[in-house]
Design a protein around this motif. Structure first.
Motif, PDB file in Angstrom:
ATOM      1  N   GLY A 191       2.839  24.971 -11.104  1.00 20.69           N
ATOM      2  CA  GLY A 191       1.608  24.091 -11.557  1.00 20.69           C
ATOM      3  C   GLY A 191       1.440  24.397 -13.004  1.00 20.69           C
ATOM      4  N   VAL A 192       0.298  24.046 -13.452  1.00 21.73           N
ATOM      5  CA  VAL A 192      -0.069  23.943 -14.580  1.00 21.73           C
ATOM      6  C   VAL A 192      -0.276  25.551 -15.088  1.00 21.73           C
ATOM      7  CG1 VAL A 192      -1.701  23.050 -16.384  1.00 21.73           C
ATOM      8  CG2 VAL A 192      -0.951  21.873 -14.727  1.00 21.73           C
ATOM      9  N   GLU A 193       0.498  25.793 -16.184  1.00 18.51           N
ATOM     10  CA  GLU A 193      -0.001  27.318 -16.563  1.00 18.51           C
ATOM     11  C   GLU A 193       0.150  26.959 -18.158  1.00 18.51           C
ATOM     12  OE1 GLU A 193       2.766  30.282 -15.493  1.00 18.51           O
ATOM     13  OE2 GLU A 193       2.247  29.884 -13.237  1.00 18.51           O
ATOM     14  N   GLU A 194      -0.287  28.239 -18.845  1.00 18.87           N
ATOM     15  CA  GLU A 194      -0.622  28.366 -20.388  1.00 18.87           C
ATOM     16  C   GLU A 194       0.666  27.796 -21.023  1.00 18.87           C
ATOM     17  OE1 GLU A 194      -1.253  32.156 -19.240  1.00 18.87           O
ATOM     18  OE2 GLU A 194      -1.541  30.559 -17.921  1.00 18.87           O
ATOM     19  N   GLY A 195       0.545  26.804 -21.884  1.00 15.95           N
ATOM     20  CA  GLY A 195       1.852  26.580 -22.563  1.00 15.95           C
ATOM     21  C   GLY A 195       2.793  25.452 -21.806  1.00 15.95           C
ATOM     22  N   HIS A 196       2.247  25.248 -20.560  1.00 19.69           N
ATOM     23  CA  HIS A 196       2.919  24.156 -19.916  1.00 19.69           C
ATOM     24  C   HIS A 196       2.421  23.114 -19.531  1.00 19.69           C
ATOM     25  CE1 HIS A 196       6.692  26.578 -19.795  1.00 19.69           C
ATOM     26  NE2 HIS A 196       5.941  27.767 -19.562  1.00 19.69           N
ATOM     27  N   GLU A 197       1.351  22.875 -19.780  1.00 12.99           N
ATOM     28  CA  GLU A 197       0.428  21.751 -19.398  1.00 12.99           C
ATOM     29  C   GLU A 197       1.011  20.440 -19.408  1.00 12.99           C
ATOM     30  OE1 GLU A 197      -3.235  24.568 -20.203  1.00 12.99           O
ATOM     31  OE2 GLU A 197      -1.104  24.207 -20.915  1.00 12.99           O
ATOM     32  N   GLY A 198       0.953  19.791 -18.302  1.00 11.71           N
ATOM     33  CA  GLY A 198       1.504  18.486 -18.029  1.00 11.71           C
ATOM     34  C   GLY A 198       2.883  18.365 -18.389  1.00 11.71           C
ATOM     35  N   ARG A 199       3.775  19.223 -18.702  1.00  8.66           N
ATOM     36  CA  ARG A 199       5.074  19.191 -19.135  1.00  8.66           C
ATOM     37  C   ARG A 199       5.901  19.470 -18.089  1.00  8.66           C
ATOM     38  NH1 ARG A 199       6.770  23.142 -23.617  1.00  8.66           N
ATOM     39  NH2 ARG A 199       4.548  23.328 -24.320  1.00  8.66           N
ATOM     40  N   GLY A 200       7.003  18.585 -18.136  1.00  8.69           N
ATOM     41  CA  GLY A 200       8.377  18.802 -17.316  1.00  8.69           C
ATOM     42  C   GLY A 200       8.150  18.853 -15.758  1.00  8.69           C
ATOM     43  N   PRO A 201       8.911  19.182 -14.995  1.00  9.53           N
ATOM     44  CA  PRO A 201       9.010  19.093 -13.658  1.00  9.53           C
ATOM     45  C   PRO A 201       8.132  20.262 -13.115  1.00  9.53           C
ATOM     46  CG  PRO A 201      10.912  20.251 -14.325  1.00  9.53           C
ATOM     47  CD  PRO A 201      10.029  19.791 -15.655  1.00  9.53           C
ATOM     48  N   GLY A 202       7.608  21.270 -13.805  1.00  9.22           N
ATOM     49  CA  GLY A 202       6.894  22.262 -13.188  1.00  9.22           C
ATOM     50  C   GLY A 202       5.440  22.199 -13.233  1.00  9.22           C
ATOM     51  N   ALA A 203       4.852  20.899 -13.317  1.00 10.91           N
ATOM     52  CA  ALA A 203       3.643  20.423 -13.105  1.00 10.91           C
ATOM     53  C   ALA A 203       3.000  20.386 -11.732  1.00 10.91           C
ATOM     54  CB  ALA A 203       3.211  19.050 -13.879  1.00 10.91           C
ATOM     55  N   LYS A 204       3.880  20.409 -10.668  1.00 14.33           N
ATOM     56  CA  LYS A 204       3.604  20.554  -9.303  1.00 14.33           C
ATOM     57  C   LYS A 204       3.579  21.910  -8.925  1.00 14.33           C
ATOM     58  CE  LYS A 204       5.169  18.363  -5.463  1.00 14.33           C
ATOM     59  NZ  LYS A 204       6.604  18.144  -5.147  1.00 14.33           N
ATOM     60  N   LYS A 205       2.672  22.150  -7.977  1.00 13.09           N
ATOM     61  CA  LYS A 205       2.652  23.387  -7.423  1.00 13.09           C
ATOM     62  C   LYS A 205       3.449  23.541  -6.046  1.00 13.09           C
ATOM     63  CE  LYS A 205      -1.826  25.095  -8.790  1.00 13.09           C
ATOM     64  NZ  LYS A 205      -1.633  26.361  -9.465  1.00 13.09           N
ATOM     65  N   THR A 206       4.597  24.525  -5.637  1.00 10.81           N
ATOM     66  CA  THR A 206       5.100  24.707  -4.651  1.00 10.81           C
ATOM     67  C   THR A 206       4.399  25.741  -3.820  1.00 10.81           C
ATOM     68  OG1 THR A 206       7.054  24.175  -6.320  1.00 10.81           O
ATOM     69  CG2 THR A 206       7.450  25.054  -3.833  1.00 10.81           C
ATOM     70  N   LEU A 207       4.330  25.334  -2.506  1.00  9.83           N
ATOM     71  CA  LEU A 207       4.033  26.166  -1.513  1.00  9.83           C
ATOM     72  C   LEU A 207       5.130  27.143  -1.153  1.00  9.83           C
ATOM     73  CD1 LEU A 207       1.523  26.728   0.326  1.00  9.83           C
ATOM     74  CD2 LEU A 207       2.695  25.451   2.373  1.00  9.83           C
ATOM     75  N   CYS A 208       4.802  28.571  -1.004  1.00  7.24           N
ATOM     76  CA  CYS A 208       5.950  29.542  -0.635  1.00  7.24           C
ATOM     77  C   CYS A 208       5.264  30.318   0.486  1.00  7.24           C
ATOM     78  CB  CYS A 208       6.140  30.255  -1.808  1.00  7.24           C
ATOM     79  SG  CYS A 208       6.885  29.367  -3.298  1.00  7.24           S
ATOM     80  N   GLY A 209       6.060  30.715   1.327  1.00  9.23           N
ATOM     81  CA  GLY A 209       5.853  32.042   2.313  1.00  9.23           C
ATOM     82  C   GLY A 209       6.461  33.212   1.898  1.00  9.23           C
ATOM     83  N   VAL A 210       5.443  34.254   2.103  1.00  6.13           N
ATOM     84  CA  VAL A 210       5.951  35.703   2.160  1.00  6.13           C
ATOM     85  C   VAL A 210       5.758  36.324   3.268  1.00  6.13           C
ATOM     86  CG1 VAL A 210       3.627  36.429   1.121  1.00  6.13           C
ATOM     87  CG2 VAL A 210       5.671  37.859   0.565  1.00  6.13           C
ATOM     88  N   ALA A 211       6.777  37.160   3.551  1.00  5.87           N
ATOM     89  CA  ALA A 211       6.903  38.162   4.636  1.00  5.87           C
ATOM     90  C   ALA A 211       7.255  39.537   4.381  1.00  5.87           C
ATOM     91  CB  ALA A 211       7.853  37.972   5.672  1.00  5.87           C
ATOM     92  N   VAL A 212       6.401  40.682   4.334  1.00  6.20           N
ATOM     93  CA  VAL A 212       6.499  42.037   4.273  1.00  6.20           C
ATOM     94  C   VAL A 212       6.102  42.888   5.183  1.00  6.20           C
ATOM     95  CG1 VAL A 212       5.800  43.714   2.437  1.00  6.20           C
ATOM     96  CG2 VAL A 212       5.080  41.343   2.022  1.00  6.20           C
ATOM     97  N   GLU A 213       7.379  43.860   5.252  1.00  4.30           N
ATOM     98  CA  GLU A 213       7.187  44.901   6.286  1.00  4.30           C
ATOM     99  C   GLU A 213       6.284  45.908   5.925  1.00  4.30           C
ATOM    100  OE1 GLU A 213      11.707  45.547   8.290  1.00  4.30           O
ATOM    101  OE2 GLU A 213      11.471  46.557   6.304  1.00  4.30           O
ATOM    102  N   VAL A 214       5.498  46.033   6.964  1.00  2.00           N
ATOM    103  CA  VAL A 214       4.662  47.597   6.755  1.00  2.00           C
ATOM    104  C   VAL A 214       5.388  48.719   7.088  1.00  2.00           C
ATOM    105  CG1 VAL A 214       2.481  48.439   8.092  1.00  2.00           C
ATOM    106  CG2 VAL A 214       2.847  45.919   7.899  1.00  2.00           C
ATOM    107  N   ARG A 215       5.494  49.544   5.939  1.00  2.00           N
ATOM    108  CA  ARG A 215       6.002  50.930   6.233  1.00  2.00           C
ATOM    109  C   ARG A 215       4.823  51.796   5.864  1.00  2.00           C
ATOM    110  NH1 ARG A 215      12.004  50.573   3.854  1.00  2.00           N
ATOM    111  NH2 ARG A 215      12.711  49.158   5.602  1.00  2.00           N
ATOM    112  N   GLY A 216       4.251  52.275   6.818  1.00  2.00           N
ATOM    113  CA  GLY A 216       3.158  53.398   6.655  1.00  2.00           C
ATOM    114  C   GLY A 216       2.164  52.678   5.736  1.00  2.00           C
ATOM    115  N   ARG A 217       1.747  53.251   4.591  1.00  2.00           N
ATOM    116  CA  ARG A 217       0.626  52.682   3.687  1.00  2.00           C
ATOM    117  C   ARG A 217       1.458  51.765   2.615  1.00  2.00           C
ATOM    118  NH1 ARG A 217      -4.206  54.163   5.021  1.00  2.00           N
ATOM    119  NH2 ARG A 217      -4.954  52.997   3.221  1.00  2.00           N
TER     120      ARG A 217
END
Ligand SMILES: [Zn+2]
Length: 310
Positions: free
Chosen positions: A146-172
């Protein structure tokens, strides 16, 4: 013969792999840790030939084997030393390294060469371990780009991408991580992500979003939790959130910007680094394709994946 020794310091690395021949010897030792054995006739005597191309011929039947076959360096015209250095820097430089940094540090003349080295090495980061996450896992989805500093409205990065994260619980703490770009936040996308990353029967913590609700029916021990109920309890999906903020800091700090099209490759690199903390030799070998065989990727193939220049 034991596995080839891996240098722990940059000085040692420089001495160890000072020549093309030293790199070929290392590849030879990786391929035949117990001594040469012909794939065709089983003969154990090798007549060194075409050393320049790293091809060895069996003395008995004449079959030829290239020590780079099946590795990322196969049929490369780039010196092996350059590959080794690039893999070493990528493996040991903890925040990772950009094409520009690589080009500068190795004195590579063409930016395309540095970029191609990096992208080929990154390919090895895709499937280093497909062993599913186990026991207890936190899963969340988040937006990247999406829009970040220095990248406003520029290039293909103007759209945000949905991502998934999965993390194993190992104790704390956190165990292994998986990351993927998602089409949307539907059960279809989220369910596929969880099924692809986590073993059935595992405890899966998520928020209360309805896209996760069929997880129980799909065979997971699903423990959804509303964000509002978090007051006074332990923080809400702390490991997933830590991974997300580490990822964002890393993307911004090292690469400045990850283009939409290559986002999955950056997610893979982050995953690779996270899951291989503290084992530079394994990382180095995996990057060069010495531990697993990878589909060859050419500069042309990679370039063809790029969007047409605007
Ligand atoms: Zn043979």
């Amino acid at each position: 013969m034991p596995r080839p020794h891996f240098p722990l310091t940059i000085m040692e690395f420089q001495e160890r792999f000072a020549t093309e021949e030293a790199c070929r010897d290392y590849l030879f030792a990786c391929r035949w840790p117990d001594g040469f054995r012909c794939r065709r006739c089983g003969g154990g005597e090798v007549g060194a030939m075409h050393r320049r191309r790293a091809v060895w011929q069996c003395k008995r039947c004449g079959a030829q084997t290239s020590v780079t076959a099946g590795t990322v360096m196969h049929k490369t015209r780039t010196p092996l030393r350059l590959w080794f250095w690039a893999a070493y820097l990528v493996a040991t430089h903890h925040p990772g390294i950009s094409a520009v940094q690589l080009q500068r540090q190795l004195g590579i003349r063409r930016h395309e060469t540095a970029w191609m080295l990096l992208h080929k090495l990154r390919r090895a980061m895709v499937a280093p371990e497909r062993e599913p996450l186990k026991r207890e896992v936190e899963v969340d989805e988040f937006f990247l780009g999406g829009v970040e500093e220095g990248h406003e409205g520029r290039g293909p990065g103007a759209k945000k991408t949905l991502c998934g994260v999965a993390v194993e619980v190992r104790g704390r703490g956190s165990g292994r991580v998986r990351l993927a770009t998602l089409e949307d936040a539907s059960w279809n996308s989220l369910g596929s992500f969880v099924k692809a990353t986590t073993s059935t029967g595992a405890i899966v913590h998520t928020d209360a979003w309805r896209g996760y609700l069929p997880l129980a029916k799909a065979g997971f021990d699903h423990r959804p939790r509303s964000q509002r109920a978090a007051v006074g309890e332990e923080p809400y999906l702390p490991r997933a959130h830590r991974a997300i903020s580490n990822l964002k800091a890393w993307l911004h700090g090292t690469h400045r910007w990850a283009s939409q099209e290559h986002l999955q490759a950056y997610l893979d690199e982050f995953t690779f680094r996270h899951n291989r903390r503290g084992n530079p030799h394994a990382a180095f070998r995996t990057l060069l394709g010495l531990s697993t065989v990878h589909e060859p990727s050419t500069y042309r193939e990679i370039i063809d994946e790029l969007p047409r220049a605007a």
